[in-house]
Scaffold this motif. Structure first.
Motif, mmCIF file in Angstrom:
data_model
loop_
_atom_site.group_PDB
_atom_site.id
_atom_site.type_symbol
_atom_site.label_atom_id
_atom_site.label_comp_id
_atom_site.label_asym_id
_atom_site.label_seq_id
_atom_site.Cartn_x
_atom_site.Cartn_y
_atom_site.Cartn_z
ATOM 1 N N ARG A 2 0.786 -1.428 0.241
ATOM 2 C CA ARG A 2 0.083 -0.052 0.236
ATOM 3 C C ARG A 2 0.709 1.128 0.044
ATOM 4 N N GLY A 3 0.347 2.565 -0.749
ATOM 5 C CA GLY A 3 0.714 3.768 -0.437
ATOM 6 C C GLY A 3 1.785 4.418 0.995
ATOM 7 N N GLU A 4 0.997 4.108 2.005
ATOM 8 C CA GLU A 4 1.517 4.324 3.267
ATOM 9 C C GLU A 4 3.384 3.442 3.180
ATOM 10 N N GLU A 5 2.969 1.842 3.382
ATOM 11 C CA GLU A 5 4.102 0.771 3.387
ATOM 12 C C GLU A 5 5.318 1.476 2.508
ATOM 13 N N GLN A 6 5.147 2.074 1.137
ATOM 14 C CA GLN A 6 5.887 2.632 0.499
ATOM 15 C C GLN A 6 6.935 3.463 0.968
ATOM 16 N N LYS A 7 5.348 4.520 1.305
ATOM 17 C CA LYS A 7 5.884 5.370 1.408
ATOM 18 C C LYS A 7 8.021 5.311 3.222
ATOM 19 N N ASP A 8 6.996 4.477 4.069
ATOM 20 C CA ASP A 8 8.151 3.848 5.057
ATOM 21 C C ASP A 8 9.150 2.372 4.557
ATOM 22 N N LEU A 9 8.990 2.453 3.517
ATOM 23 C CA LEU A 9 10.029 1.167 2.846
ATOM 24 C C LEU A 9 11.288 2.426 2.391
#
Length: 134
Positions: A2-9
């Protein structure tokens, strides 16, 4: 993902990348322009802009171009745009040549800075003399 996980990664990978760099790389990045960049900037300011502007001011009061190639461009009626284009092309050509001078890339921008300073001061002195006499 998801978008939030991609940002965290991305944040994590960016952190790992920054943490893994050598201190010299970080210091160099923070310094901004290196010596070669500063020399090219001064060459562009003095030779590219300073000499060109003061030359055209000198032409307005009866000055003549001493460089045969630039003089020919002016005689052919190219005027300021052609003069500036030729000046820019000469700077670009010298920049490309300097990139091939391994270990001595500072030589050409140093010479251009010196020549630009001399030409700009010469033109300003000529303009000053004209203003005093008239």
């Amino acid at each position: 993902m998801r978008g939030e996980e991609q940002k965290d990664l991305r944040k994590f990978l960016d952190f790992v990348y920054k943490a893994s760099r050598k201190p010299e790389e970080v210091r160099k990045e923070r310094r901004g322009l290196d010596l070669e960049g500063k020399l090219w900037l001064s060459a562009i300011i003095l030779y590219g802009v300073g000499d060109t502007l003061t030359s055209f001011l000198a032409f307005e009061v009866g000055g003549v171009e001493a460089n045969p190639l630039f003089k020919k461009v002016l005689e052919l009626g190219g005027g300021a745009p052609a003069f500036a284009l030729l000046k820019g092309a000469s700077l670009l050509a010298l920049y490309l040549i300097s990139k091939r001078l391994v270990g001595r890339r500072w030589v050409i921008p140093s010479l251009l800075t010196g020549v630009g300073l001399i030409l700009t001061v010469h033109n300003l002195l000529m303009l000053h003399s004209f203003l005093i006499l008239h």
